[in-house]
Motif scaffolding. Sequence first.
Motif, PDB file in Angstrom:
ATOM      1  N   MET A  11       0.852  -1.025   0.007  1.00  0.00           N
ATOM      2  CA  MET A  11      -0.019  -0.077   0.014  1.00  0.00           C
ATOM      3  C   MET A  11       0.839   1.163   0.004  1.00  0.00           C
ATOM      4  N   LEU A  14       2.514   1.770  -3.589  1.00  0.00           N
ATOM      5  CA  LEU A  14       1.512   1.993  -4.578  1.00  0.00           C
ATOM      6  C   LEU A  14       0.949   3.529  -4.230  1.00  0.00           C
ATOM      7  N   SER A  15       0.651   3.821  -2.893  1.00  0.00           N
ATOM      8  CA  SER A  15      -0.129   5.169  -2.751  1.00  0.00           C
ATOM      9  C   SER A  15       0.974   6.287  -2.939  1.00  0.00           C
ATOM     10  N   VAL A  18       0.886   7.224  -6.702  1.00  0.00           N
ATOM     11  CA  VAL A  18      -0.331   7.746  -6.986  1.00  0.00           C
ATOM     12  C   VAL A  18      -0.700   9.183  -6.506  1.00  0.00           C
ATOM     13  N   ALA A  19      -0.351   9.162  -5.254  1.00  0.00           N
ATOM     14  CA  ALA A  19      -0.466  10.720  -4.700  1.00  0.00           C
ATOM     15  C   ALA A  19       0.373  11.807  -5.052  1.00  0.00           C
ATOM     16  N   TRP A  22      -1.455  12.450  -8.510  1.00  0.00           N
ATOM     17  CA  TRP A  22      -2.645  13.352  -8.185  1.00  0.00           C
ATOM     18  C   TRP A  22      -2.034  15.104  -8.143  1.00  0.00           C
TER      19      TRP A  22
END
Length: 63
Positions: A11, A14-15, A18-19, A22
């Motif tokens: 997690m 991956l986060s 992605v963060a 974004w």
Amino acid sequence: MGVKLEVFRMMLYLSFPVAMFWISNQADYFEEYVIKRKRKELEDFKERMRKEHEKRMLQSAKE
């Protein structure tokens, strides 16, 4: 404990990207840091070119 740790690490792995993706693709961020910076760089470039042109014109007038 091994599976929970691996799930947590996955997690986290991956986060983070992605963060970051974004955050960097927010419209406000794009306008603030990209468009305004490019506009400033263009104005600075125009000013440098104007000064260089004036300098060349003065040199040619002296000759």
